[in-house]
Design a protein around this motif. Structure first.
Motif, PDB file in Angstrom:
ATOM      1  N   ALA A  39       0.848  -1.151  -0.124  1.00 24.10           N
ATOM      2  CA  ALA A  39      -0.078  -0.128   0.136  1.00 24.10           C
ATOM      3  C   ALA A  39       0.995   1.537  -0.289  1.00 24.10           C
ATOM      4  N   GLY A  40       1.607   0.947   0.284  1.00 24.28           N
ATOM      5  CA  GLY A  40       2.606   2.286   0.359  1.00 24.28           C
ATOM      6  C   GLY A  40       3.448   2.926   2.043  1.00 24.28           C
ATOM      7  N   LYS A  41       2.980   1.928   2.681  1.00 21.50           N
ATOM      8  CA  LYS A  41       3.262   2.491   4.286  1.00 21.50           C
ATOM      9  C   LYS A  41       5.307   3.001   4.599  1.00 21.50           C
ATOM     10  N   SER A  42       5.602   1.787   4.181  1.00 22.46           N
ATOM     11  CA  SER A  42       7.662   2.384   4.304  1.00 22.46           C
ATOM     12  C   SER A  42       7.837   3.432   3.711  1.00 22.46           C
ATOM     13  N   SER A  43       7.102   3.707   2.178  1.00 19.85           N
ATOM     14  CA  SER A  43       7.455   4.501   1.179  1.00 19.85           C
ATOM     15  C   SER A  43       6.670   5.766   2.204  1.00 19.85           C
ATOM     16  N   ALA A  44       5.465   6.036   2.689  1.00 18.89           N
ATOM     17  CA  ALA A  44       5.078   7.778   3.217  1.00 18.89           C
ATOM     18  C   ALA A  44       5.892   7.453   4.473  1.00 18.89           C
ATOM     19  N   PRO A  60       5.886  -7.484  -2.555  1.00 18.26           N
ATOM     20  CA  PRO A  60       4.206  -6.931  -1.641  1.00 18.26           C
ATOM     21  C   PRO A  60       4.936  -8.009  -0.611  1.00 18.26           C
ATOM     22  N   GLY A  61       4.659  -8.166   0.929  1.00 18.20           N
ATOM     23  CA  GLY A  61       5.332  -8.261   1.744  1.00 18.20           C
ATOM     24  C   GLY A  61       6.849  -8.582   2.353  1.00 18.20           C
ATOM     25  N   ARG A  62       7.226  -7.543   2.118  1.00 16.46           N
ATOM     26  CA  ARG A  62       8.638  -6.734   2.252  1.00 16.46           C
ATOM     27  C   ARG A  62       8.803  -6.863   3.859  1.00 16.46           C
ATOM     28  N   THR A  63       7.750  -5.781   4.224  1.00 21.62           N
ATOM     29  CA  THR A  63       7.645  -5.173   5.725  1.00 21.62           C
ATOM     30  C   THR A  63       7.160  -6.873   6.409  1.00 21.62           C
ATOM     31  N   GLN A  64       7.925  -7.527   7.125  1.00 27.58           N
ATOM     32  CA  GLN A  64       7.613  -9.102   8.203  1.00 27.58           C
ATOM     33  C   GLN A  64       7.776  -8.151   9.228  1.00 27.58           C
ATOM     34  N   ALA A 148      -2.132   8.549  -5.130  1.00 30.54           N
ATOM     35  CA  ALA A 148      -3.161   9.961  -5.203  1.00 30.54           C
ATOM     36  C   ALA A 148      -1.993   9.952  -6.689  1.00 30.54           C
ATOM     37  N   ASP A 149      -0.815  10.070  -7.312  1.00 28.29           N
ATOM     38  CA  ASP A 149       0.167  10.524  -8.618  1.00 28.29           C
ATOM     39  C   ASP A 149      -0.479  10.405  -9.520  1.00 28.29           C
ATOM     40  N   LYS A 150      -1.591   8.830  -9.323  1.00 28.29           N
ATOM     41  CA  LYS A 150      -1.735   7.552  -9.790  1.00 28.29           C
ATOM     42  C   LYS A 150      -2.938   8.563 -10.901  1.00 28.29           C
ATOM     43  N   SER A 180       0.859  10.924  -1.728  1.00 28.89           N
ATOM     44  CA  SER A 180       1.589  10.826  -2.717  1.00 28.89           C
ATOM     45  C   SER A 180       3.185  10.684  -1.931  1.00 28.89           C
ATOM     46  N   SER A 181       4.044   9.698  -2.232  1.00 26.76           N
ATOM     47  CA  SER A 181       4.794  10.098  -1.281  1.00 26.76           C
ATOM     48  C   SER A 181       6.114  10.540  -2.667  1.00 26.76           C
ATOM     49  N   LEU A 182       5.424   9.767  -3.542  1.00 27.77           N
ATOM     50  CA  LEU A 182       6.628   9.979  -4.865  1.00 27.77           C
ATOM     51  C   LEU A 182       6.315  11.966  -5.173  1.00 27.77           C
TER      52      LEU A 182
HETATM   53  N1  GTP Z   1       2.981   5.573  -8.008  1.00 32.73           N
HETATM   54  C1  GTP Z   1       3.366   6.095  -6.714  1.00 32.73           C
HETATM   55  N2  GTP Z   1       4.005   4.722  -6.244  1.00 32.73           N
HETATM   56  C2  GTP Z   1       4.326   4.160  -5.367  1.00 32.73           C
HETATM   57  C3  GTP Z   1       4.348   5.513  -4.043  1.00 32.73           C
HETATM   58  N3  GTP Z   1       4.444   5.065  -3.028  1.00 32.73           N
HETATM   59  C4  GTP Z   1       4.708   3.416  -2.733  1.00 32.73           C
HETATM   60  N4  GTP Z   1       5.056   3.324  -3.928  1.00 32.73           N
HETATM   61  C5  GTP Z   1       5.365   2.017  -4.632  1.00 32.73           C
HETATM   62  O1  GTP Z   1       4.739   1.439  -4.350  1.00 32.73           O
HETATM   63  C6  GTP Z   1       5.482  -0.529  -3.670  1.00 32.73           C
HETATM   64  C7  GTP Z   1       5.108  -0.659  -1.676  1.00 32.73           C
HETATM   65  O2  GTP Z   1       6.004   0.403  -1.318  1.00 32.73           O
HETATM   66  P1  GTP Z   1       6.298   0.179   0.057  1.00 32.73           P
HETATM   67  O3  GTP Z   1       6.069   1.553   1.125  1.00 32.73           O
HETATM   68  O4  GTP Z   1       6.321  -1.170  -0.254  1.00 32.73           O
HETATM   69  O5  GTP Z   1       4.907  -0.774   0.171  1.00 32.73           O
HETATM   70  P2  GTP Z   1       4.396  -0.700   2.244  1.00 32.73           P
HETATM   71  O6  GTP Z   1       2.999  -0.635   2.230  1.00 32.73           O
HETATM   72  O7  GTP Z   1       5.624  -0.652   3.074  1.00 32.73           O
HETATM   73  O8  GTP Z   1       4.291  -2.801   1.647  1.00 32.73           O
HETATM   74  P3  GTP Z   1       4.965  -3.878   2.928  1.00 32.73           P
HETATM   75  O9  GTP Z   1       5.711  -3.962   3.393  1.00 32.73           O
HETATM   76  O10 GTP Z   1       5.566  -5.092   1.583  1.00 32.73           O
HETATM   77  O11 GTP Z   1       3.595  -4.031   2.692  1.00 32.73           O
HETATM   78  C8  GTP Z   1       7.205   0.061  -4.153  1.00 32.73           C
HETATM   79  O12 GTP Z   1       6.848  -0.674  -5.555  1.00 32.73           O
HETATM   80  C9  GTP Z   1       6.599   1.566  -3.980  1.00 32.73           C
HETATM   81  O13 GTP Z   1       7.921   2.389  -5.145  1.00 32.73           O
HETATM   82  C10 GTP Z   1       3.952   6.500  -4.559  1.00 32.73           C
HETATM   83  O14 GTP Z   1       3.073   7.664  -3.365  1.00 32.73           O
HETATM   84  N5  GTP Z   1       3.236   6.481  -5.929  1.00 32.73           N
END
Ligand code: GTP
Ligand code: MG
Length: 209
Positions: A39-44, A60-64, A148-150, A180-182
């Protein structure tokens, strides 16, 4: 530059815990980031702290593990394992969903929950379960509609309004923002909400005695 009261870029990694017994002492205030895998947790978290603290991945499933970051002695940010990813082996799924469930149910210092959902498919069953659970425990929720950038701005706003309307039915302390973290969309909304949870609501200097 974030216009927040707390300096989120001072966050420091503390520990990766396989279960809640390995977490730091359950005192002070914790805010956790939860949501489906990918969903983008780590990116946020990385965008908020302006650091590469949490590992992100296309898989997916990176953060365990339960990853813990400290802002100071009594304020922490938590990156929780993602839920709902079908392709993970059942044994692993049970193990980390157990640590997620235990964290949510037992952690007294949990004072706010950021629920991240891809703006293109929000409010899945597990998301609703989590949000309803938080409302039941009187834990405030920030629903972030990620990536949200999508979407173009019009469609983005429409989706936010729809999710807000649906979640208003729960009568809880729930805020909804596009994120959007991006592109940095919603970053201040995230920081201001966390400020409120960590420090209490902002009082304008002229309003205070
Ligand atoms: N376009 C877009 N892609 C994003 C954004 N944030 C994250 N992503 C992409 O989504 C994918 C997952 O992002 P993570 O932040 O690793 O997601 P996570 O929720 O931590 O995932 P887990 O640790 O597996 O549960 C990566 O390929 C990121 O590059 C965003 O704001 N925009
Ligand atoms: Mg992650």
């Amino acid at each position: 530059m974030l216009k927040s009261r707390i300096k989120y870029n001072s966050a420091k990694f503390i520990t990766s815990a396989p279960d809640i017994t390995r977490l730091p002492e359950d005192s002070g205030i914790e805010v956790a980031f939860a949501g489906r895998s990918n969903a983008g947790k780590s990116s946020a978290l990385n965008a908020l702290t302006d650091q590469k603290l949490a590992r992100t991945s296309k898989t997916p499933g990176r953060t365990q593990l339960i990853n813990t970051f400290a802002l100071d002695d009594d304020k922490r940010l938590i990156d929780l394992p993602g839920y709902g990813y079908a392709k993970v082996p059942l044994e692993m799924k049970i193990k980390w969903q157990k640590s997620l469930g235990e964290y949510l149910q037992k952690r007294d210092s949990l004072k706010g929950l950021v629920v991240l959902m891809d703006i293109r498919h929000p409010l899945k069953d597990l998301d609703m379960d989590l949000i309803e659970w938080a409302v039941g425990c009187e834990i405030p929720v920030l629903a972030l509609l990620t990536k949200a950038d999508k979407y173009a701005q019009g469609k983005r706003k429409g989706e936010v309004l729809q999710v807000r309307k649906k979640l208003a039915e729960l009568n809880g302390d729930i805020r909804v923002h596009a994120f959007s973290s991006l592109k940095g969309i919603g970053l201040n909304d995230l920081a201001w909400t966390l400020d409120d949870w960590f420090l209490g609501p902002y009082v304008k200097p002229e309003d205070s005695e």
